[in-house]
Design a protein around this motif. Structure first.
Motif, short mmCIF file in Angstrom:
data_model
loop_
_atom_site.label_atom_id
_atom_site.label_comp_id
_atom_site.label_asym_id
_atom_site.label_seq_id
_atom_site.Cartn_x
_atom_site.Cartn_y
_atom_site.Cartn_z
N LYS A 322 13.60 111.88 -9.51
CA LYS A 322 12.47 112.70 -9.95
C LYS A 322 11.52 112.90 -8.78
CE LYS A 322 12.66 111.04 -14.73
NZ LYS A 322 11.93 110.34 -15.82
N PRO A 323 10.94 114.11 -8.63
CA PRO A 323 10.10 114.36 -7.46
C PRO A 323 8.70 113.76 -7.56
CG PRO A 323 10.19 116.31 -8.84
CD PRO A 323 11.15 115.32 -9.43
N ASP A 324 8.32 113.28 -8.72
CA ASP A 324 6.97 112.77 -8.92
C ASP A 324 6.71 111.56 -8.00
OD1 ASP A 324 4.96 110.85 -10.52
OD2 ASP A 324 4.54 112.94 -11.04
N TYR A 325 5.58 111.58 -7.29
CA TYR A 325 5.29 110.53 -6.33
C TYR A 325 5.04 109.19 -7.01
CZ TYR A 325 3.33 108.16 -2.26
OH TYR A 325 3.11 107.28 -1.23
N ASN A 326 4.43 109.21 -8.19
CA ASN A 326 4.18 107.97 -8.92
C ASN A 326 5.50 107.31 -9.33
OD1 ASN A 326 1.40 108.17 -8.75
ND2 ASN A 326 1.25 109.40 -10.62
N VAL A 327 6.49 108.11 -9.72
CA VAL A 327 7.80 107.57 -10.06
C VAL A 327 8.43 106.93 -8.82
CG1 VAL A 327 10.13 108.15 -10.86
CG2 VAL A 327 8.14 109.22 -11.93
N PHE A 328 8.29 107.60 -7.68
CA PHE A 328 8.83 107.06 -6.42
C PHE A 328 8.22 105.69 -6.11
CE2 PHE A 328 7.55 106.70 -1.90
CZ PHE A 328 8.78 106.28 -1.39
N MET A 329 6.90 105.56 -6.25
CA MET A 329 6.25 104.29 -5.95
C MET A 329 6.64 103.21 -6.96
SD MET A 329 4.74 104.60 -3.15
CE MET A 329 4.02 102.96 -3.21
N ASP A 330 6.82 103.59 -8.23
CA ASP A 330 7.27 102.60 -9.23
C ASP A 330 8.66 102.07 -8.89
OD1 ASP A 330 4.92 102.90 -10.62
OD2 ASP A 330 5.74 104.39 -12.04
N VAL A 331 9.56 102.97 -8.48
CA VAL A 331 10.91 102.56 -8.11
C VAL A 331 10.89 101.66 -6.88
CG1 VAL A 331 13.14 103.40 -7.27
CG2 VAL A 331 12.01 104.56 -9.17
N GLN A 332 10.12 102.06 -5.86
CA GLN A 332 10.06 101.26 -4.64
C GLN A 332 9.49 99.87 -4.93
OE1 GLN A 332 11.03 102.31 -1.18
NE2 GLN A 332 11.10 100.08 -1.37
N GLN A 333 8.50 99.80 -5.78
CA GLN A 333 7.91 98.51 -6.14
C GLN A 333 8.93 97.62 -6.86
OE1 GLN A 333 3.73 97.58 -7.98
NE2 GLN A 333 5.09 98.12 -9.67
N ALA A 334 9.68 98.19 -7.78
CA ALA A 334 10.69 97.41 -8.51
C ALA A 334 11.77 96.91 -7.56
CB ALA A 334 11.30 98.27 -9.61
N ILE A 335 12.19 97.74 -6.61
CA ILE A 335 13.20 97.32 -5.62
C ILE A 335 12.67 96.18 -4.77
CG2 ILE A 335 14.47 98.07 -3.58
CD1 ILE A 335 14.66 100.84 -4.85
N ASN A 336 11.44 96.30 -4.31
CA ASN A 336 10.84 95.26 -3.45
C ASN A 336 10.76 93.92 -4.19
OD1 ASN A 336 10.55 97.12 -1.41
ND2 ASN A 336 8.40 97.56 -1.86
N LEU A 337 10.30 93.97 -5.44
CA LEU A 337 10.18 92.73 -6.20
C LEU A 337 11.53 92.07 -6.43
CD1 LEU A 337 7.49 93.83 -8.83
CD2 LEU A 337 7.17 92.30 -6.87
N GLN A 338 12.55 92.89 -6.72
CA GLN A 338 13.87 92.33 -6.95
C GLN A 338 14.45 91.73 -5.67
OE1 GLN A 338 16.40 94.58 -9.46
NE2 GLN A 338 18.30 93.59 -8.80
N LEU A 339 14.20 92.37 -4.53
CA LEU A 339 14.69 91.83 -3.26
C LEU A 339 14.02 90.51 -2.92
CD1 LEU A 339 14.99 95.02 -1.01
CD2 LEU A 339 16.84 93.54 -1.82
N VAL A 340 12.73 90.39 -3.22
CA VAL A 340 12.03 89.12 -2.97
C VAL A 340 12.70 87.99 -3.77
CG1 VAL A 340 9.88 87.88 -3.33
CG2 VAL A 340 9.84 90.16 -2.33
N ARG A 341 13.01 88.28 -5.03
CA ARG A 341 13.63 87.25 -5.87
C ARG A 341 15.05 86.92 -5.41
NH1 ARG A 341 10.80 90.21 -10.01
NH2 ARG A 341 12.67 91.48 -10.34
N ARG A 342 15.86 87.95 -5.14
CA ARG A 342 17.27 87.72 -4.79
C ARG A 342 17.42 87.03 -3.43
NH1 ARG A 342 21.07 90.27 -7.65
NH2 ARG A 342 22.33 88.62 -6.70
N LEU A 343 16.60 87.41 -2.45
CA LEU A 343 16.69 86.75 -1.13
C LEU A 343 16.23 85.30 -1.21
CD1 LEU A 343 15.48 89.58 1.29
CD2 LEU A 343 17.81 88.90 0.75
N ALA A 344 15.23 85.06 -2.08
CA ALA A 344 14.79 83.67 -2.26
C ALA A 344 15.90 82.84 -2.90
CB ALA A 344 13.53 83.64 -3.11
#
Length: 377
Positions: A322-344
């Motif tokens: 979706k081109p909406d910038y808010n959707v982009f930031m929500d997706v990026q935030q979810a990816i970052n949080l999941q990476l923090v958990r999985r790498l830990a």
């Protein structure tokens, strides 16, 4: 000049005397009664026809009856009164000059009323034409409607003016020719304004952006609020209004984010140099899993990119659907949080800027130095 003015006054007095002398009181009464009767009859007829068409228009889906209602509602009371007076004058004996003047005046009013009808009909047709379409095209339709409405009104009233002047006996051909010669000089004087005018037509036809689009022009950005004949107005993220000249705007590089179908995102993570090779091999897969877990994201690639100064760098690319910038930031935030958990979970540490200092000393230097100072160091 004074003699000419006196002569004109005498002609008017003579014409008025002829009008009085050539008509009896009975003629005047008939003329007044006829004028009043025609005014009343035309007014009632207009009301009845308009009322009937409005009632029919409510029960049908056709556009013709709505069009007729819109056009007839533009009928001015001046036309009704002028028609009654004109018909009433036929019961009087008028001087030749006055009769000619009355005929021209009546035709002029008819042309003027035709202009009101044409203007109302044109506006109705344009609104009907640009009211249909998808909701996402609403901004484009509003912009085109505004520009075409203005240009249409200009054309209609210029034609009405020329017809009125021609009816009054002026040489319209010579007038248009003289205006054309003078228009060249005016065009040279206002070429910047004309450039903006033609640029507005180009925007309306080509539609590089429409009302509601989010655009970036050079280092300025905002949502398009209004596209006029000379300027385009953009509301910035800070709230202020930015005004661009249409001509300058088309010469700029415009990035239209509203036209995006999906958004490409690139991000990087860095891990410490003491990470084992076996764990390094797992990081790309962990990134892919984090991206594919998002409903609005499509994974593209993830790689061990380079050896940094104080970290091992990974780069990943994905697409937000979706081109909406808010959707982009929500997706990026979810990816970052999941990476923090999985790498830990895999005991993989994120890198931060560090420097390691290695000291190389010879034995002779160590013996000559103060033992206390060397111990402290």
């Amino acid at each position: 000049m004074a003699a000419k003015s006196c002569q004109e006054n005498l002609d008017l007095i003579t014409m008025f005397r002829q009008l009085i002398n050539n008509n009896t009181a009975q003629d005047w009464v008939y003329a007044l009664l006829a004028a009043s009767a025609f005014m009343l009859l035309l007014h009632i007829l207009r009301r009845l026809v308009l009322h009937h068409l409005e009632r029919v228009a409510k029960t049908t889906d056709t556009v013709i009856d709505d069009f007729l209602v819109e056009v007839l509602s533009a009928t001015r009371i001046l036309l009704v009164a002028a028609t009654g007076v004109y018909l009433g004058t036929h019961f009087l004996t008028l001087p030749a000059a006055l009769e000619k003047f009355v005929d021209r005046a009546f035709i002029t009013l008819i042309i003027l009323q035709a202009g009101f009808w044409a203007n109302r009909g044109l506006m109705f047709w344009l609104k009907h034409r640009f009211s249909q379409g998808e909701k996402e095209d609403e901004g484009a339709r509003a912009m085109t409607l505004s520009l075409l409405s203005f240009l249409g009104r200009v054309v209609v009233w210029v034609l009405v003016l020329l017809l009125m002047l021609d009816n009054l006996g002026l040489n319209v051909t010579a007038l248009v020719t003289s205006l054309g010669i003078g228009g060249i000089a005016v065009a040279l004087a206002v070429q910047n304004i004309l450039g903006d005018l033609f640029a507005s037509l180009s925007i309306a036809i080509d539609k590089p952006f429409v009302i509601g689009d989010f655009v970036i022009v050079d280092d300025l950005m905002g949502s398009v609020e209004h596209v006029g004949l000379k300027t385009t107005r953009i509301r910035s993220l800070g709230g202020e209004q930015i005004i661009f000249s249409n001509n300058d705007l088309l010469k700029s590089r415009i990035r239209n984010y509203k036209r995006m179908q999906e958004r490409r995102a690139v991000f990087a993570i860095a891990v410490t140099y003491d990470t084992p090779a076996k764990k390094l091999e797992q990081i790309a897969a962990l990134i892919q899993q984090a991206i594919e877990a998002q409903a609005d994201a499509r994974f593209d690639r993830a790689h061990f990119k380079s050896f940094g100064q104080s970290s091992l760098d990974f780069e990943a690319v994905y697409y937000v659907l979706k081109p909406d910038y808010n959707v982009f930031m929500d997706v990026q935030q979810a990816i970052n949080l999941q990476l923090v958990r999985r790498l830990a979970e895999h005991d993989i540490k994120f890198a931060f800027p560090t420097q390691t200092l290695y000291l190389n000393r010879s034995p002779s230097q160590v013996k000559t130095e103060d033992p206390v100072a060397a111990k402290v160091e």
